[in-house]
Design an enzyme around this catalytic site. Structure first.
Site, PDB file in Angstrom:
ATOM      1  N   PRO A  85      -2.803  -1.631  -2.269  1.00  0.00           N
ATOM      2  CA  PRO A  85      -3.678  -2.236  -1.253  1.00  0.00           C
ATOM      3  C   PRO A  85      -3.911  -1.256  -0.108  1.00  0.00           C
ATOM      4  O   PRO A  85      -3.019  -0.489   0.247  1.00  0.00           O
ATOM      5  CB  PRO A  85      -2.869  -3.447  -0.763  1.00  0.00           C
ATOM      6  CG  PRO A  85      -1.844  -3.693  -1.789  1.00  0.00           C
ATOM      7  CD  PRO A  85      -1.545  -2.366  -2.415  1.00  0.00           C
ATOM      8  N   THR A  86      -5.097  -1.282   0.440  1.00  0.00           N
ATOM      9  CA  THR A  86      -5.411  -0.342   1.528  1.00  0.00           C
ATOM     10  C   THR A  86      -6.017  -1.075   2.714  1.00  0.00           C
ATOM     11  O   THR A  86      -6.858  -0.531   3.424  1.00  0.00           O
ATOM     12  CB  THR A  86      -6.394   0.740   1.035  1.00  0.00           C
ATOM     13  OG1 THR A  86      -7.630   0.105   0.637  1.00  0.00           O
ATOM     14  CG2 THR A  86      -5.830   1.506  -0.139  1.00  0.00           C
ATOM     15  N   ALA A 106       6.710   2.713   1.860  1.00  0.00           N
ATOM     16  CA  ALA A 106       6.117   1.380   1.997  1.00  0.00           C
ATOM     17  C   ALA A 106       6.787   0.345   1.111  1.00  0.00           C
ATOM     18  O   ALA A 106       6.798  -0.838   1.442  1.00  0.00           O
ATOM     19  CB  ALA A 106       4.623   1.439   1.654  1.00  0.00           C
ATOM     20  N   CYS A 107       7.318   0.772  -0.041  1.00  0.00           N
ATOM     21  CA  CYS A 107       7.731  -0.230  -1.021  1.00  0.00           C
ATOM     22  C   CYS A 107       9.108   0.075  -1.593  1.00  0.00           C
ATOM     23  O   CYS A 107       9.455   1.239  -1.826  1.00  0.00           O
ATOM     24  CB  CYS A 107       6.702  -0.335  -2.138  1.00  0.00           C
ATOM     25  SG  CYS A 107       6.107   1.232  -2.778  1.00  0.00           S
ATOM     26  N   SER A 123       0.978   2.953   5.690  1.00  0.00           N
ATOM     27  CA  SER A 123       1.178   2.665   7.107  1.00  0.00           C
ATOM     28  C   SER A 123       2.522   3.120   7.670  1.00  0.00           C
ATOM     29  O   SER A 123       2.563   3.658   8.787  1.00  0.00           O
ATOM     30  CB  SER A 123       0.985   1.159   7.366  1.00  0.00           C
ATOM     31  OG  SER A 123      -0.363   0.800   7.206  1.00  0.00           O
ATOM     32  N   ASN A 173       6.866  -4.054  -6.150  1.00  0.00           N
ATOM     33  CA  ASN A 173       6.769  -4.244  -4.705  1.00  0.00           C
ATOM     34  C   ASN A 173       5.945  -5.502  -4.403  1.00  0.00           C
ATOM     35  O   ASN A 173       5.454  -6.161  -5.327  1.00  0.00           O
ATOM     36  CB  ASN A 173       6.151  -2.997  -4.073  1.00  0.00           C
ATOM     37  CG  ASN A 173       4.678  -2.865  -4.394  1.00  0.00           C
ATOM     38  OD1 ASN A 173       4.231  -3.208  -5.491  1.00  0.00           O
ATOM     39  ND2 ASN A 173       3.910  -2.358  -3.453  1.00  0.00           N
ATOM     40  N   CYS A 193       2.944  -6.417  -3.560  1.00  0.00           N
ATOM     41  CA  CYS A 193       1.582  -6.652  -4.089  1.00  0.00           C
ATOM     42  C   CYS A 193       1.449  -6.344  -5.559  1.00  0.00           C
ATOM     43  O   CYS A 193       0.350  -6.434  -6.127  1.00  0.00           O
ATOM     44  CB  CYS A 193       0.576  -5.841  -3.286  1.00  0.00           C
ATOM     45  SG  CYS A 193       0.389  -6.473  -1.626  1.00  0.00           S
ATOM     46  N   GLY A 194       2.533  -5.986  -6.232  1.00  0.00           N
ATOM     47  CA  GLY A 194       2.551  -5.928  -7.686  1.00  0.00           C
ATOM     48  C   GLY A 194       2.137  -4.623  -8.321  1.00  0.00           C
ATOM     49  O   GLY A 194       2.210  -4.477  -9.537  1.00  0.00           O
ATOM     50  N   GLU A 195       1.730  -3.624  -7.503  1.00  0.00           N
ATOM     51  CA  GLU A 195       1.202  -2.397  -8.105  1.00  0.00           C
ATOM     52  C   GLU A 195       2.256  -1.322  -8.310  1.00  0.00           C
ATOM     53  O   GLU A 195       2.050  -0.396  -9.076  1.00  0.00           O
ATOM     54  CB  GLU A 195       0.056  -1.839  -7.248  1.00  0.00           C
ATOM     55  CG  GLU A 195       0.459  -1.053  -6.029  1.00  0.00           C
ATOM     56  CD  GLU A 195       0.919  -1.904  -4.868  1.00  0.00           C
ATOM     57  OE1 GLU A 195       1.380  -1.357  -3.857  1.00  0.00           O
ATOM     58  OE2 GLU A 195       0.801  -3.151  -4.979  1.00  0.00           O
TER      59      GLU A 195
END
Length: 779
Positions: free
Chosen positions: A456-457, A100-101, A85, A282, A284-286
């Protein structure tokens, strides 16, 4: 020299549905100084494509920016690929922050802690999310030699970060999101595990325990393990590993947190160990990152990679190559929020290419999500993306150079940062020479230290019209709410096509499916019931197995929520944790359906059709009370409170000889719905006070309610209009001294409602998302 960019009108029009256009208008398209939309969706994609393509000028003597921009534009408007985003929002704008992260370091001194708080604010303001390890901080009760005081510990400082996040809107379009990580061997680990037991506390944080191999072995053997004071690096006590593991599981069962990251496993595949060890991820952990690193992400729409019931491997390869080039160019044109982040990011040039639409791909292939065939599809698709993304990165390195920290990396030693291992292939999938690729990278270098991440998307999959990430679908049909209280039923396109192909489509059937979202209570052919399975029909074991299948070919980690039904037991959750560890996952996040939602409290009989109490309600007796008349003369005060939405709320609180009797509310420069709602709240509070309701009960009901735009007032956070009213009443009572009211305690429940459209949200990919309007808390 950069060639002239192609005029906007010469690009083809994007083909977007109404839902995607509405989301773009709300959150992505540029706004003018009055907050009005100032560009079309086409202009947004052109803006992003042309801005990112400018990177080509740094690497080629005669770059054709137009040609590359056209390729990037087609890549996005085809919805075959979308970047994260911040890239869509900020590319080609004055802000220009496209990542993003981020992961920020937090060292054990006050200067470092508050430097991290400041940097967090800058990152959130620019549209990014932040992760922290608080494992370096000395435990609560430890000595502070510089002052002779006592340390307050990691959890207390997390609340400082949380409060700062509360008052920052990310570019006016995204809420701040944080990840807090603490090592399982930190002395404060038990406090950390339970720090989100009360809902609403640390609301801007996801939390995860960094679990070590030593700890997992101790769990298996039923042994104690040492707690290490990070200040002294010496043992400060011992805990039973199984007891701690059970406490983590119990908390996760209770409300979904904490998650777990297998930190040693993450470091096992760290491509640049010479630069340091991974400590955090980040939000969400990914995306595991070194301190001060950032990463830009993007996802391939797997729904579009199926043609005539088969995987289109040729098209997938083309998209992978274009996406890698796009993401590497994003790093080049990015405007980093801090010099330290720019330095760390350019040193490794990490990108995270992932997927969305996996559930849709399975539908099109005729493969149930909860099956070994789905595992084979996951293995094969992710293997192809991993291999081709590294091929593409090697090709870029040939022209642009390898990432600067290549020397000393595992690539130089002839290894790859991929678990791989044994796997099953889907029929017709390509075979790859991994050992040969490792040798080529060793000799020629590679542009990006990592190339793959399953992120996440939530928002971008909504734009693309596909299922999110690698999650199963949450509903085959549901009721969408639009303006003017209109509703219509939206149905999964692949499911609709299957119904029409068999000649069984009808509006009545769709309504019955939309009632529950699944086929559980619908009479339908068994093969359709088996194929079109939804998230809550899938056993947690299959959620974990699909996550593990993708992890085997993912450099970084996988964002996935392991969904449980509400009736799942603590031991069910424990089994999923153990299975995730055994299958090679780098972390796990679980969510038990309904575990964060309050039960409805109703007064009266609460009778249903058959005279029974309604399910999910608590029935209490209710005494009828009539309010006392309003006195002719009252005394009180009016307080002005600035709100996060930019308005001023004037709160008038009056009392008579019997105590508080009324509250008047006036919203500055507003009318219509806002004014009527504030008037209604004031009337109800006044009614309650004159009916003998204890003022403490009124404060408790209002205090802590949260809206999307918190603000500061009198040095403290104001979470919403309701929260402002409660705190004003509390201040009045305290200053007047005429009423003996103690400070109220309160909780803030997880709201199942979307803050943008009011629909019920879903918890998936470690994040809250709305299927109705595309709102996503994290992406």
């Amino acid at each position: 020299m950069v060639t002239s960019v192609k005029p906007v009108e010469r690009f083809p029009e994007p083909n977007l549905n109404e839902n995607a256009i509405a989301l773009l208008q709300r959150r992505y398209l540029r706004k003018d100084e009055n907050g009005e939309v100032a560009e079309t969706p086409k202009e947004m994609f052109v803006r992003v494509a042309q801005a990112v393509a400018q990177a080509e000028a740094e690497y080629d003597l005669a770059p054709d920016v137009d040609a590359v921009a056209e390729q990037f534009y087609e890549l996005m408007v085809s919805l075959d690929f979308l970047p994260n985003s911040p890239t869509l929002m900020n590319a080609g704008t004055g802000l220009g922050q496209l990542s993003a992260c981020f992961v920020l370091p937090v060292d054990d001194d006050m200067a470092s802690i508050f430097e991290a708080v400041k940097n967090t604010a800058l990152i959130h303001q620019s549209g990014g999310g932040t992760g922290f390890s608080f494992s370096r901080l000395r435990p609560a009760g430890d000595v502070v030699r510089s002052t002779g005081g006592i340390a307050s510990g990691p959890v207390s400082f997390m609340k400082v970060f949380d409060a700062a996040t509360d008052v920052i809107k990310q570019g006016g379009r995204r809420r701040g999101a944080n990840m807090g990580v603490l090592r399982v061997d930190h002395p404060d680990i038990l406090e950390f595990i339970d720090c989100k037991e009360e809902e609403g506390i640390l609301a801007n944080f996801n939390i995860s325990v960094a679990v070590t191999e030593e700890f997992m072995r101790a769990v298996e053997r039923g042994e104690k393990y040492a707690l290490i004071n990070p200040r002294t690096k010496k043992p400060s006590g011992y805990l039973n590993a199984r007891d701690v593991f059970q406490r983590i599981v119990q908390a996760a069962w209770r409300n979904g947190e904490p998650g777990v990251v297998f930190i040693d496993r993450m470091n096992q595949y760290n491509p640049t160990p010479q630069l340091g060890q991974y400590e955090s991820t980040n939000p969400c952990g990914e995306q595991v990152l070194l301190p001060n690193e950032s990463c830009n992400l993007g996802s391939i729409n797997l729904k579009h990679m199926v043609k005539d019931g088969k995987i289109d491997w040729g098209r997938l390869r083309e998209v992978v190559y274009a996406a890698v080039r796009f993401l590497d160019d994003v790093i080049t044109v990015n405007r980093f929020p801090l010099p330290a982040i720019e330095e760390a990011t350019l040193r490794t040039r990490k990108i995270g290419l992932g997927v969305m639409g996996f559930a849709d791909m399975l539908f099109l292939l005729g493969v149930p999500y909860n099956s070994e065939s789905a595992e084979a599809v996951a293995h094969s698709v992710m293997e192809a993306i991993a291999y081709w993304s590294k091929e593409a990165s090697v090709e870029l390195a040939t022209r642009r150079g390898s990432f600067p920290a290549f020397r000393g990396s595992i690539y130089e030693a002839g290894r790859l940062p991929l678990p791989r291992g044994d796997w099953s292939r889907w029929d017709g999938s390509p075979a790859f020479d991994w050992d040969g690729l490792a040798r080529v990278i060793q000799q020629r270098g590679i542009r990006n230290a990592t190339t793959t991440t399953i992120a996440p998307t939530g928002s971008i999959s909504f734009l693309a019209g596909c299922s999110s990430g690698i999650e199963p679908v949450f509903a085959l049909a549901f009721t969408r709410h639009v303006l003017d209280n209109q509703e219509f039923i939206e149905i999964n396109p692949t499911f609709e096509a299957a119904l029409r192909e068999r000649g069984i489509y009808s509006e009545e059937l769709v309504r019955r499916v939309a009632a529950s979202g699944s086929l559980r209570e619908v009479e339908i052919a068994e093969d359709l019931r088996r194929l079109f399975v939804t998230a809550h029909e899938i056993a947690p074991e299959w959620h974990v197995r699909i996550q593990a299948a993708f992890q085997r070919f993912t450099d970084n980690a996988v964002s996935k929520t392991i969904n449980f039904p509400n009736e799942a037991t603590v031991e069910d959750v424990a089994t999923a944790f153990r299975l995730a560890y055994a299958l090679g996952c780098k972390g796990i996040t679980v969510y038990r359906d309904g575990s964060r939602r309050s039960q409805v409290l109703t007064k009266g009989t609460g009778k249903g059709k058959a005279g029974q109490a309604r399910e999910g309600t608590t029935v209490v007796s209710a005494d009828r009370r009539a309010p006392r008349p309003r006195p002719a003369i009252t005394r009180g005060t009016t307080e002005r409170v600035a709100l996060g939405c930019g308005r001023k709320l004037y709160i008038t609180i009056n009392e008579d000889e019997l105590g508080l009797c009324e509250v008047f509310l006036l919203m500055g420069k507003s009318g219509g719905c806002t004014a009527s709602q504030s008037e209604a709240i004031g009337r109800l509070i006044s009614l309650a006070l004159r009916s003998g309701i204890d003022v403490e009960a009124v404060i408790k009901q209002l205090k802590g309610i949260r809206c999307p735009s918190p603000a500061w007032h009198n040095g403290k956070v104001t979470l919403s209009c309701a929260d402002a009213i409660a705190k004003a009443i509390e201040r009045y009572v305290g200053s007047a001294g005429t009423l003996d009211v103690k400070a109220a305690s309160w909780t803030v429940d997880f709201s199942p409602e979307c803050p943008e459209c009011g629909s019920i949200v879903q918890f998936k990919e470690g994040c809250v998302t709305c299927p109705n309007c595309g709102y996503s808390q994290c992406s």
